[in-house]
Design an enzyme around this catalytic site. Structure first.
Site, PDB file in Angstrom:
ATOM      1  CD  GLN A 101      -3.302  -4.508   6.269  1.00 64.91           C
ATOM      2  OE1 GLN A 101      -3.336  -3.453   5.635  1.00 64.91           O
ATOM      3  NE2 GLN A 101      -3.689  -5.649   5.741  1.00 64.91           N
ATOM      4  CE  LYS A 141      -3.780  -2.563   2.021  1.00 62.08           C
ATOM      5  NZ  LYS A 141      -4.558  -2.991   3.184  1.00 62.08           N
ATOM      6  CG  ASP A 150     -10.041  -0.978   4.295  1.00 66.28           C
ATOM      7  OD1 ASP A 150      -9.735  -1.033   3.091  1.00 66.28           O
ATOM      8  OD2 ASP A 150      -9.274  -1.347   5.208  1.00 66.28           O
TER       9      ASP A 150
END
Ligand code: NAP
Length: 279
Positions: free
Chosen positions: A93, A50, A116
């Site tokens: 994460q 990322k 997300d």
């Protein structure tokens, strides 16, 4: 045909890079904040991918790492970033350690920074087909289907997995696009039979070789989201070597869905910034 996820992700990233450069000329900058709980080697690899992509596109990358944090510490960082204008998107994460409930923590992210797409608010909008920030992996799958001219209308789609991150959102997105969708999960008894009927088979479980050739219809499109790292080797859910001979299109692991997830996350950061600007 084997789908080239890296090539498609690079194409998307080239477009995003141009967009970010233009916005920067107007004084707009972009930032992604990543919270990482240390100790999971796979998570560390995903975060580094990322970072690489964000920096390539011109998005600021802000990483905060914790070792064994209490819930309050993670929530504190999220609340700090909710107020920080240089952070346009925040992600935690996953997975977190067992004693932490990820969705309880993620819910503290401002829904406009939830790149997300995992807060209750964004998941609810997803159900009503009115979300602005969809989870990146399902968006990546849509990019693949578009690029390879797969029309989902009136197609039978089978999805293995029903998580908030992948299975549920992709099932809703494809239903909204006119597909006839069936979802299998750990309690489904006759998955092989259900899969054999699929024009498009999407597996998002995390069990290597779960999908074998006898479960796949000739000419089906097979999208393998699963990633399991064993002894440093990344494996999908699909028995790729045998299934590739039956599928008309198939994603490899690595190099399939993964790069698109990262590219679509960056797309979400840019979208989130625009939403924040229009407030
Ligand atoms: P998750 O939250 O653990 O969900 C797994 C799902 O699989 C659950 O819904 C579970 O059912 C279902 N399942 C378990 N055994 C099954 C079986 N035998 N047949 C059918 N379904 C079964 O995982 P996730 O976050 O969705 O991720 C799934 C996989 O995709 C993982 O390997 C993850 O690493 C990978 N992933 C890859 C990317 C990428 O960019 N490539 C992105 C995200 C995730 P229940 O609901 O009944 O428990």
């Amino acid at each position: 045909m084997i789908i080239d996820g890296k090539k498609l992700a690079n194409k998307i990233a080239t477009g995003l890079k141009k967009e970010v450069a233009k916005e920067k000329e107007k004084g707009n900058s972009f930032g992604l904040g990543v919270i990482l709980v240390k100790g999971n080697p796979a998570s560390e690899i995903y975060v580094s991918k990322k970072r690489e992509r964000a920096e390539d596109i011109g998005i600021g990358f802000y990483l905060t790492e914790f070792e064994n944090p209490a819930k309050e510490i993670l929530v504190g960082k999220i609340l700090e970033w909710n107020k920080d204008s240089k952070i346009n998107g925040t992600i935690v994460q996953l997975p977190l350690s067992e004693q932490l409930n990820p969705y309880e923590i993620i819910n503290y992210i401002d829904p406009k920074k939830d790149v997300d797409g995992l807060t209750d608010e964004n998941q609810k909008s997803l159900e009503n087909d009115e979300s602005d920030l969809y989870p990146a992996t399902p968006l990546g799958i849509l990019e693949i289907l578009k690029e390879y001219d797969v029309d989902v209308k009136n197609k039978k789609v089978v999805i293995m997995g029903r998580s908030k991150l992948v299975g549920k959102p992709i099932s809703l997105l494809l239903k909204n696009k006119g597909a006839s969708v069936e979802v299998c999960h750990s309690q489904t008894g006759n998955t092989a039979e259900v899969c054999r009927d699929a024009d498009i088979l999407i597996s998002a479980v995390g069990k290597p070789n779960l999908v074998t050739a006898d479960m796949v219809k000739d000419g089906a499109v097979v999208i393998d989201v699963g990633t399991t790292r064993t002894d440093g080797v990344l494996k999908g859910d699909v028995d790729f070597e045998n299934v590739k001979n039956k599928a008309s299109l198939i994603t490899p692991v690595p190099g399939g869905v993964g790069p698109l997830t990262v590219a679509c996350l960056m797309k979400n950061v840019i979208k989130a910034k625009k939403m924040q600007n229009s407030d």
